[in-house]
Design a protein around this motif. Structure first.
Motif, PDB file in Angstrom:
ATOM      1  N   ASP A 182     -19.356 -70.567  86.307  1.00 46.07           N
ATOM      2  CA  ASP A 182     -19.963 -69.632  86.881  1.00 46.07           C
ATOM      3  C   ASP A 182     -19.662 -69.629  88.394  1.00 46.07           C
ATOM      4  OD1 ASP A 182     -20.882 -68.340  84.526  1.00 46.07           O
ATOM      5  OD2 ASP A 182     -22.816 -68.740  84.911  1.00 46.07           O
ATOM      6  N   SER A 183     -19.478 -70.663  89.006  1.00 48.02           N
ATOM      7  CA  SER A 183     -19.146 -71.031  90.316  1.00 48.02           C
ATOM      8  C   SER A 183     -18.033 -70.535  90.893  1.00 48.02           C
ATOM      9  CB  SER A 183     -19.453 -72.518  90.739  1.00 48.02           C
ATOM     10  OG  SER A 183     -18.419 -73.005  90.431  1.00 48.02           O
ATOM     11  N   ILE A 184     -17.100 -69.938  89.897  1.00 44.14           N
ATOM     12  CA  ILE A 184     -15.723 -69.445  90.142  1.00 44.14           C
ATOM     13  C   ILE A 184     -15.964 -68.356  90.858  1.00 44.14           C
ATOM     14  CG2 ILE A 184     -13.427 -68.598  89.510  1.00 44.14           C
ATOM     15  CD1 ILE A 184     -13.651 -70.715  87.341  1.00 44.14           C
ATOM     16  N   ASP A 185     -16.742 -67.392  90.475  1.00 40.40           N
ATOM     17  CA  ASP A 185     -16.565 -65.913  91.161  1.00 40.40           C
ATOM     18  C   ASP A 185     -17.853 -65.214  90.940  1.00 40.40           C
ATOM     19  OD1 ASP A 185     -15.547 -65.093  88.976  1.00 40.40           O
ATOM     20  OD2 ASP A 185     -13.551 -64.207  89.919  1.00 40.40           O
ATOM     21  N   ARG A 186     -18.268 -65.153  89.461  1.00 41.28           N
ATOM     22  CA  ARG A 186     -19.373 -64.470  88.881  1.00 41.28           C
ATOM     23  C   ARG A 186     -19.578 -65.070  87.434  1.00 41.28           C
ATOM     24  NH1 ARG A 186     -14.919 -59.771  88.072  1.00 41.28           N
ATOM     25  NH2 ARG A 186     -14.040 -61.038  86.247  1.00 41.28           N
ATOM     26  N   LYS A 187     -20.627 -64.378  86.985  1.00 40.73           N
ATOM     27  CA  LYS A 187     -20.992 -64.866  85.617  1.00 40.73           C
ATOM     28  C   LYS A 187     -19.788 -65.042  84.750  1.00 40.73           C
ATOM     29  CE  LYS A 187     -24.168 -64.168  81.954  1.00 40.73           C
ATOM     30  NZ  LYS A 187     -23.605 -64.566  80.854  1.00 40.73           N
ATOM     31  N   ARG A 188     -19.525 -66.055  84.259  1.00 41.48           N
ATOM     32  CA  ARG A 188     -18.241 -66.370  83.287  1.00 41.48           C
ATOM     33  C   ARG A 188     -18.518 -67.137  82.096  1.00 41.48           C
ATOM     34  NH1 ARG A 188     -13.267 -64.616  84.753  1.00 41.48           N
ATOM     35  NH2 ARG A 188     -12.959 -64.077  87.071  1.00 41.48           N
ATOM     36  N   GLU A 222      -6.398 -68.167  86.756  1.00 41.06           N
ATOM     37  CA  GLU A 222      -5.203 -68.901  86.354  1.00 41.06           C
ATOM     38  C   GLU A 222      -5.605 -70.283  85.985  1.00 41.06           C
ATOM     39  OE1 GLU A 222      -1.903 -67.801  86.446  1.00 41.06           O
ATOM     40  OE2 GLU A 222      -2.676 -65.931  87.186  1.00 41.06           O
ATOM     41  N   ASN A 223      -4.636 -71.079  85.392  1.00 38.28           N
ATOM     42  CA  ASN A 223      -5.287 -72.353  85.013  1.00 38.28           C
ATOM     43  C   ASN A 223      -5.774 -73.157  86.379  1.00 38.28           C
ATOM     44  OD1 ASN A 223      -4.644 -71.597  82.348  1.00 38.28           O
ATOM     45  ND2 ASN A 223      -2.899 -72.796  82.248  1.00 38.28           N
ATOM     46  N   ALA A 224      -4.721 -72.995  87.394  1.00 39.93           N
ATOM     47  CA  ALA A 224      -5.207 -73.703  88.750  1.00 39.93           C
ATOM     48  C   ALA A 224      -6.563 -73.268  89.344  1.00 39.93           C
ATOM     49  CB  ALA A 224      -4.111 -73.665  89.580  1.00 39.93           C
ATOM     50  N   GLU A 225      -7.269 -72.180  88.911  1.00 40.29           N
ATOM     51  CA  GLU A 225      -8.453 -71.771  89.276  1.00 40.29           C
ATOM     52  C   GLU A 225      -9.406 -72.625  88.620  1.00 40.29           C
ATOM     53  OE1 GLU A 225      -8.568 -67.390  91.127  1.00 40.29           O
ATOM     54  OE2 GLU A 225      -7.287 -67.719  89.335  1.00 40.29           O
ATOM     55  N   ILE A 226      -9.295 -72.353  87.425  1.00 39.91           N
ATOM     56  CA  ILE A 226     -10.034 -73.158  86.293  1.00 39.91           C
ATOM     57  C   ILE A 226     -10.108 -74.698  86.718  1.00 39.91           C
ATOM     58  CG2 ILE A 226     -10.687 -73.760  83.828  1.00 39.91           C
ATOM     59  CD1 ILE A 226      -8.966 -71.207  83.458  1.00 39.91           C
ATOM     60  N   LYS A 227      -9.151 -75.473  86.764  1.00 40.04           N
ATOM     61  CA  LYS A 227      -8.869 -76.616  87.205  1.00 40.04           C
ATOM     62  C   LYS A 227      -9.685 -76.890  88.254  1.00 40.04           C
ATOM     63  CE  LYS A 227      -5.710 -80.319  86.242  1.00 40.04           C
ATOM     64  NZ  LYS A 227      -5.184 -80.450  85.191  1.00 40.04           N
ATOM     65  N   GLN A 228      -9.481 -76.262  89.444  1.00 42.27           N
ATOM     66  CA  GLN A 228     -10.160 -76.443  90.786  1.00 42.27           C
ATOM     67  C   GLN A 228     -11.748 -76.330  90.693  1.00 42.27           C
ATOM     68  OE1 GLN A 228      -8.811 -77.154  93.407  1.00 42.27           O
ATOM     69  NE2 GLN A 228     -10.917 -77.178  94.695  1.00 42.27           N
ATOM     70  N   ALA A 229     -12.315 -75.479  89.682  1.00 43.77           N
ATOM     71  CA  ALA A 229     -13.779 -75.519  89.638  1.00 43.77           C
ATOM     72  C   ALA A 229     -14.242 -76.600  89.028  1.00 43.77           C
ATOM     73  CB  ALA A 229     -14.070 -74.009  88.851  1.00 43.77           C
ATOM     74  N   PHE A 230     -13.489 -77.364  88.305  1.00 42.49           N
ATOM     75  CA  PHE A 230     -14.076 -78.640  87.836  1.00 42.49           C
ATOM     76  C   PHE A 230     -13.634 -79.995  88.649  1.00 42.49           C
ATOM     77  CE2 PHE A 230     -14.195 -75.798  84.204  1.00 42.49           C
ATOM     78  CZ  PHE A 230     -15.413 -76.226  83.494  1.00 42.49           C
ATOM     79  N   GLU A 231     -12.704 -79.496  89.497  1.00 49.79           N
ATOM     80  CA  GLU A 231     -12.212 -80.849  90.584  1.00 49.79           C
ATOM     81  C   GLU A 231     -13.341 -81.672  91.195  1.00 49.79           C
ATOM     82  OE1 GLU A 231      -9.477 -83.417  91.404  1.00 49.79           O
ATOM     83  OE2 GLU A 231      -8.945 -81.722  89.956  1.00 49.79           O
ATOM     84  N   SER A 232     -14.340 -80.966  91.555  1.00 50.64           N
ATOM     85  CA  SER A 232     -15.235 -81.527  92.532  1.00 50.64           C
ATOM     86  C   SER A 232     -16.581 -82.143  91.459  1.00 50.64           C
ATOM     87  CB  SER A 232     -15.873 -80.638  93.471  1.00 50.64           C
ATOM     88  OG  SER A 232     -16.612 -79.567  92.930  1.00 50.64           O
ATOM     89  N   GLN A 233     -16.341 -81.741  90.109  1.00 50.17           N
ATOM     90  CA  GLN A 233     -17.266 -82.271  89.209  1.00 50.17           C
ATOM     91  C   GLN A 233     -17.123 -83.652  88.678  1.00 50.17           C
ATOM     92  OE1 GLN A 233     -20.317 -80.675  88.817  1.00 50.17           O
ATOM     93  NE2 GLN A 233     -19.313 -79.177  90.653  1.00 50.17           N
ATOM     94  N   VAL A 234     -18.013 -84.616  88.671  1.00 51.87           N
ATOM     95  CA  VAL A 234     -18.016 -85.958  88.440  1.00 51.87           C
ATOM     96  C   VAL A 234     -18.949 -86.201  87.248  1.00 51.87           C
ATOM     97  CG1 VAL A 234     -18.244 -88.314  89.006  1.00 51.87           C
ATOM     98  CG2 VAL A 234     -17.287 -86.635  90.630  1.00 51.87           C
ATOM     99  N   LEU A 235     -18.005 -86.822  86.374  1.00 53.23           N
ATOM    100  CA  LEU A 235     -18.978 -87.333  84.875  1.00 53.23           C
ATOM    101  C   LEU A 235     -19.265 -88.880  85.397  1.00 53.23           C
ATOM    102  CD1 LEU A 235     -19.791 -87.239  81.996  1.00 53.23           C
ATOM    103  CD2 LEU A 235     -17.248 -88.066  81.509  1.00 53.23           C
TER     104      LEU A 235
END
Length: 152
Positions: free
Chosen positions: A75-81, A112-125
């Motif tokens: 949801d942080s990308i740009d709206r409720k997703r 785009e795939n790059a936008e999806i990947k970017q949203a998860f780039e700062s997320q750490v497991l």
């Protein structure tokens, strides 16, 4: 799939992580509620799948897996997703393994795939464990670097 070599099992756990973003099948799309969207199509949605398996020896006395908050990330990308989904955590320290699995459908129209990947780039497991000697160990995995995109 990300994992450690079996020969490292004595020194630490074997951790396998799979993260996929895939197109929906026709059957999956049939279960997506789209009544309030204008001209929705199957291609407007994708499925995120996360699977983690951790196996370890008797030398590990404690394990903890901190799972990211998937809904807030997408949801942080740009709206409720985030559309719908769920998962499980299974922690069997006494049987020397832990598992976690999460799957959710999200509205991907315009991404785009790059936008999806970017949203998860700062997320750490974060996976942590403690040895029989009491030594705490932590290992971090960046979700964005683990994502594989597939078309089903």
């Amino acid at each position: 799939m990300l994992g450690q070599d079996a020969c490292n099992f004595i020194n630490g756990p074997i951790i396998n992580i799979d993260v996929h973003v895939a197109t929906l099948t026709d059957e999956e799309y049939d279960s997506v509620g789209t009544s309030w969207l204008e001209n929705p199509t199957k291609d407007d949605f994708r499925k995120f799948t996360f699977n983690l398996e951790m196996k370890h020896s008797e030398s590990i006395t404690f394990q903890k897996i901190d799972i990211p908050r998937w809904k807030q990330i997408i949801d942080s990308i740009d709206r409720k997703r985030y559309w719908f989904g769920g998962g499980f955590n299974q922690d069997n320290t006494g049987e020397n393994f832990a598992r976690s699995g999460w799957e959710f459908v999200f509205y991907s129209k315009g991404l785009e795939n790059a936008e999806i990947k970017q949203a998860f780039e700062s997320q750490v497991l974060m996976v942590s464990w403690e040895t029989i000697e009491g030594e705490p160990i932590k290992k971090e995995f960046t979700i964005g670097r683990l994502i594989e995109f597939t078309n089903e």
